[in-house]
Enzyme design. Structure first.
Site, PDB file in Angstrom:
ATOM      1  CB  SER A 232      41.556  36.896  41.620  1.00 23.36           C
ATOM      2  OG  SER A 232      40.299  37.192  41.087  1.00 23.36           O
ATOM      3  CG  ASP A 458      42.162  43.445  37.598  1.00 25.89           C
ATOM      4  OD1 ASP A 458      41.215  42.786  37.127  1.00 25.89           O
ATOM      5  OD2 ASP A 458      43.021  42.953  38.357  1.00 25.89           O
ATOM      6  CG  HIS A 486      42.359  39.291  37.079  1.00 22.27           C
ATOM      7  ND1 HIS A 486      42.004  40.184  38.067  1.00 22.27           N
ATOM      8  CD2 HIS A 486      42.032  38.057  37.562  1.00 22.27           C
ATOM      9  CE1 HIS A 486      41.480  39.524  39.086  1.00 22.27           C
ATOM     10  NE2 HIS A 486      41.493  38.238  38.802  1.00 22.27           N
TER      11      HIS A 486
END
Length: 517
Positions: A232, A458, A486
């Protein structure tokens, strides 16, 4: 409310990211979200300190004094300059922990970042040391660190816990001038509190600062090059490192990628679309499983959820002894489990209960996102998230007129969450420290091959961002996971895990166009 681009760590990682401020994170463990409240990842080296050719003097690296700590780890502290342009000036501490490689033929240290910004790398390392494939744990020391401003390192502080409770209940989709002003005043008060409690640190927690710390960590670990896995927001940190120090790149995995070339507004809109796609996938799963209380079709479910949020805007549900379940809290409670398909059952139960007049489960999911403990205490995830994001990029909006002008675009991108994201764009408008970064493509010319991993559905870091980053990087290769949730590594795909392990242990880059399912 969505603050920015963060990632939550419910069962997996921290991927907060949300454009206005951040995106989640719990302190547990895998790269699941920490919305990585994620928001615009634009921190360029320009303004943040220039590129490699204009890097400030390198600070001397003192050895880390390792001591035994929990679970077979070694813990220590790295001293780094508060201001990298003044290597002999005041120092701050970076908390570090490592689990030594368990087998022979050790390669080096694998440095981890779970996202946020604001997620704890110490917590993430403890997760990785038991859950990552055995081959990685045999060949690498697993190393986690809390970046500057975060957790057990020298940390950013903002609102007191009771004030944070009130802040999370502010109406994030204001309908009247009075509600709009309350939102704007709340953001200003947040920034003032950060200044009061954080002092000079507030101006030195950019992603460029953290990347320079990471190079000092690499040196202190004794590694000539960096081996790294970032999830991320951690992908932005890793890409920034590669831009600053391309010749020191060993093997970098960037999973659930952010696009450093996008403005905060553009990133917010794309992320809104990502969450809208994830919500549709959740509803398709609910409907396809039968006996879905949200309706017989995706459209019926969307209508019911949007109707619930509208109802809560006017009449919040009872929560705990001090809080009500407002539209803002319910929205966060819905976003939080969209980071991981494993949490979809929790979202079903929470929505079922709320439709019966019980908001407690949505409140619990909200608290998980914000890392609020049962004792009412918050981690500093959101404080760090806001501080980093507001340094990394100019705000998505600076006035209420900007928000009102852009609202139609936000709503078109995300009918369910667009208004929330639009107003969240003001989070950095009154920030007490001006931004030092700006959106720009990252090429990292001269770096060794870098592996970018993207998941097609995602919610927090949409697949288009992974495509963009892999295309920007001069040595980037894209690995696609056709799935939900994610990030992709360690989430059940043997294909993804095998490709990542082969890359990290053998420098084997997946073939162009490689897709895992």
């Amino acid at each position: 409310m969505m603050r920015s681009s963060c990632a939550r760590v419910a069962a997996a990682a921290v991927g907060l990211l949300l454009v206005a401020g951040c995106s989640s994170g719990s302190s547990s463990k895998s790269p699941d979200r920490v919305a990585d409240t994620a928001t615009a990842p634009a921190t360029g080296v320009s303004g943040g300190g220039g590129g490699p050719e204009s890097a400030p003097p390198t600070a001397a690296v003192a050895p880390i004094g390792w001591t035994p700590c929990t679970g077979g780890f070694q813990c220590g502290t790295l001293q780094v300059p508060l201001d990298h342009a003044k290597p002999d000036g005041p120092k701050i501490r970076i908390a570090v922990m490592r689990k030594p490689a368990t087998g022979g033929n050790r390669i080096g240290s694998l440095v981890l970042n779970p996202g946020g910004p604001g997620g704890s790398g110490l917590d993430f390392a403890q997760y990785a040391a038991t859950r990552y494939p055995a081959e990685l744990r045999k060949r690498f020391d697993i190393v986690g660190f809390d970046p500057r401003g975060v957790g057990r390192s020298t940390a950013i502080g903002c609102l007191a816990d009771n004030a944070m409770d009130a802040f999370t209940q502010l109406d994030a989709t204001p309908d009247t001038p009075a509600e709009e002003q309350a939102w704007i005043d709340g953001e200003k008060a947040y920034g003032r509190a950060c200044t009061d409690r954080s002092g000079d640190l507030l101006g030195h927690v950019s992603t460029v600062d953290a990347a320079r710390d990471m190079d000092l960590l690499r040196a202190a670990l004794g590694d000539p090059k960096l081996y790294y896995l970032g999830a991320s927001y951690g992908t932005f940190l890793g890409a920034t490192y590669a831009e600053l120090y391309p010749q020191r790149v060993g093997r970098l995995v960037l999973d659930g990628a952010m696009d450093p070339s996008q403005s905060a507004m553009a990133a917010n809109k794309v992320q809104g679309g990502g969450f809208e796609t994830a919500l549709a996938a959740f509803l398709d799963d609910c409907v396809g499983g039968g006996s879905c209380s949200l309706g017989a079709t995706r459209e019926a479910g969307l209508a019911k959820i949007r109707g619930l949020l509208q109802q809560l805007d006017a009449r919040p549900l009872p929560g705990d002894t001090t809080r009500r379940v407002t539209e803002s809290i319910a929205t966060t409670g819905i976003l939080s489990p969209l980071y991981s398909k494993d949490q979809w059952p929790d979202l079903r139960r929470a929505l079922d209960a709320a439709l019966r007049g019980d908001g407690q489960r949505l409140l619990d999911l909200n608290d998980q996102y914000y890392e609020r403990g049962a004792d009412g205490r918050y981690s500093n995830l959101m404080s760090a998230n806001a501080a980093v994001n507001c340094l990394d990029s100019p705000p998505a909006a600076t006035t209420r007129e900007d928000v009102e002008r852009d609202l139609p675009e936000y709503v078109a991108a995300s009918p369910t969450f667009g208004r929330n994201l639009a107003w969240a764009g003001l989070a950095c408008a009154s920030w007490p420290v001006p931004p030092t970064g700006k959106p720009h493509p990252i090429r990292a010319e001269g770096a060794a091959p870098i592996l970018v991993v993207g998941t097609t559905r995602d919610p927090a870091t949409p697949y288009s961002w992974a495509q963009s980053l892999a295309g920007q990087l001069a040595s980037g290769t894209l690995l696609t996971y056709d799935g939900d949730g994610h990030t992709a590594f360690g989430r059940g795909s043997d294909c993804v895990d095998r490709a990542v392990v082969d890359y990290l242990t053998q420098s084997t880059v997946p073939p162009k166009g490689k897709t895992c399912r």
